[in-house]
Motif scaffolding. Structure first.
Motif, short mmCIF file in Angstrom:
data_model
loop_
_atom_site.label_atom_id
_atom_site.label_comp_id
_atom_site.label_asym_id
_atom_site.label_seq_id
_atom_site.Cartn_x
_atom_site.Cartn_y
_atom_site.Cartn_z
N LEU A 1 48.38 50.78 35.60
CA LEU A 1 48.77 49.44 36.07
C LEU A 1 50.07 48.98 35.41
N LEU B 1 37.97 47.31 33.85
CA LEU B 1 36.54 47.35 33.49
C LEU B 1 35.74 48.17 34.51
N LYS B 2 36.14 48.11 35.78
CA LYS B 2 35.49 48.96 36.79
C LYS B 2 35.71 50.43 36.47
N ALA B 3 36.95 50.75 36.08
CA ALA B 3 37.26 52.14 35.70
C ALA B 3 36.40 52.55 34.50
N ASP C 1 39.64 43.27 35.82
CA ASP C 1 38.49 43.72 36.61
C ASP C 1 38.63 45.21 36.97
N ILE C 2 39.82 45.60 37.35
CA ILE C 2 40.06 47.01 37.70
C ILE C 2 39.84 47.90 36.48
N GLU D 1 42.43 40.18 38.06
CA GLU D 1 42.25 41.37 38.89
C GLU D 1 42.51 42.64 38.09
N GLN D 2 43.56 42.60 37.26
CA GLN D 2 43.87 43.77 36.43
C GLN D 2 42.72 44.07 35.46
N ALA E 1 43.33 53.46 33.06
CA ALA E 1 43.52 52.43 34.09
C ALA E 1 44.65 51.50 33.68
#
Lengths: 207, 207
Positions: B147, B61-63, B58-59, B55-56, B143
């Motif tokens: 985190l 890479l989305k950023a 993914d977040i 999840e981390q 990001a």
């Protein structure tokens, strides 16, 4: 003030109850405000005539200067234009003036393209200045978004026509190039960020 | 849960009282979490052996994919390495392996250096891919910071030795270049951000 406190306490209580009910400890910690801000940033090309404050500009420039840079060379400088009567002279002909005309400020991100050889006065090309300036420009845009302002990044380097006029008008030193131009101000319409997530761009261990 | 709620309510109450007493509406609105995160980001080069979650990643890479790009071309792709046994093969000899050896993941930011001519299959050079990848890498680093992870940006492009081995080992297509390499993980010591603010870098109206 008493009313405000009571309202805030109840709002806090509601948040805690909602967070607890949804069991979203992980979700809450990961969907933080910094991430939300990154996902909310969008290009804003149309502004009201409201000015931005010196404090806002200072915060955005501080954010820009907090970018990483190769060997910590910090090759950036900034020319901040707020005198709208000069926008035409500096940018017209080479840029989309519709974007600039109502901007509260236009910031020219400049790059020192050289670096000193340690311990001498000799200067040699810095091969990473462009990467540092990219991160620096992005930090500024993210700071603008977080302040409720709108901004748009316009390329200058390596487009010769754009660079020539800007360099001359702003009297940049020989080794300093105009890299990017950012118009910033108060958005005059609601702008939505694009959803650009594309899982097919992610490769695991190899292409 | 009841205790948590009560504690949160009191924490909320304290915040409201402090904010009211200090009267700092402007300061509070400007020193927001997104700005704080930008100012807190630092290069982290040493990690514990704790993994990061899917999840981390993914977040982050989305950023990264939420970065702006010239003409919205989004020229980025990512190779995510978490198999530490491959780090040596891909990076040794050309990179500082001390940084990579304990990283939970090493992400190779790749750039498609071409763009399609609208309506045809012809591809021509994209002159702005490097700027887009700079913003994209910076978003990922921000990001990570938000985190509670640590990360460091290592240059790959335009350093021929580094690019050659990475491109071959990862089987990148001809038009795709490795741009930056980011090691990411849980910091094993406290790292402080540098204060890089320098007012002399700011010029008003002209240099």
């Amino acid at each position: 003030m008493r009313k405000t406190i009571i309202r805030s306490v109840f709002a806090g209580l509601a948040t805690v109850i909602i967070a607890s009910c949804c069991g979203g400890n992980t979700a809450t910690s990961n969907e933080n405000d910094a991430i939300k801000n990154i996902m909310s940033r969008k290009s804003v090309r149309s502004f009201t005539d409201e000015k931005i404050t010196d404090e806002q500009m200072d915060i955005m420039l501080k954010a820009a200067m907090a970018a990483p840079s190769g060997m910590n060379l910090q090759p950036w400088s900034f020319v901040v234009l707020t005198d709208t009567s000069r926008y035409d002279k500096v940018f017209a002909g080479n840029f989309n003036m519709k974007v600039f005309k109502d901007a509260a400020a236009v910031v020219v991100f400049c790059a020192d393209t050289t670096q000193a050889v340690r311990g001498t006065e000799e200067r040699v090309p810095n091969t990473l200045w462009r990467d540092d300036l990219g991160a620096c420009t992005e930090n500024f845009l993210l700071a603008a978004e977080s302040l409720g302002l709108g901004a748009v990044w316009t390329a200058c380097y390596p487009i010769a026509d754009r660079m020539g006029t800007v360099k001359t008008c702003l009297n940049l030193p020989a080794e300093v190039l105009p890299y990017s131009i950012v118009a910033v101000g108060h958005p005059d319409t609601e702008n939505m960020p694009k959803d650009k997530y594309d899982a097919s761009r992610i490769h695991i261990e190899h292409w």
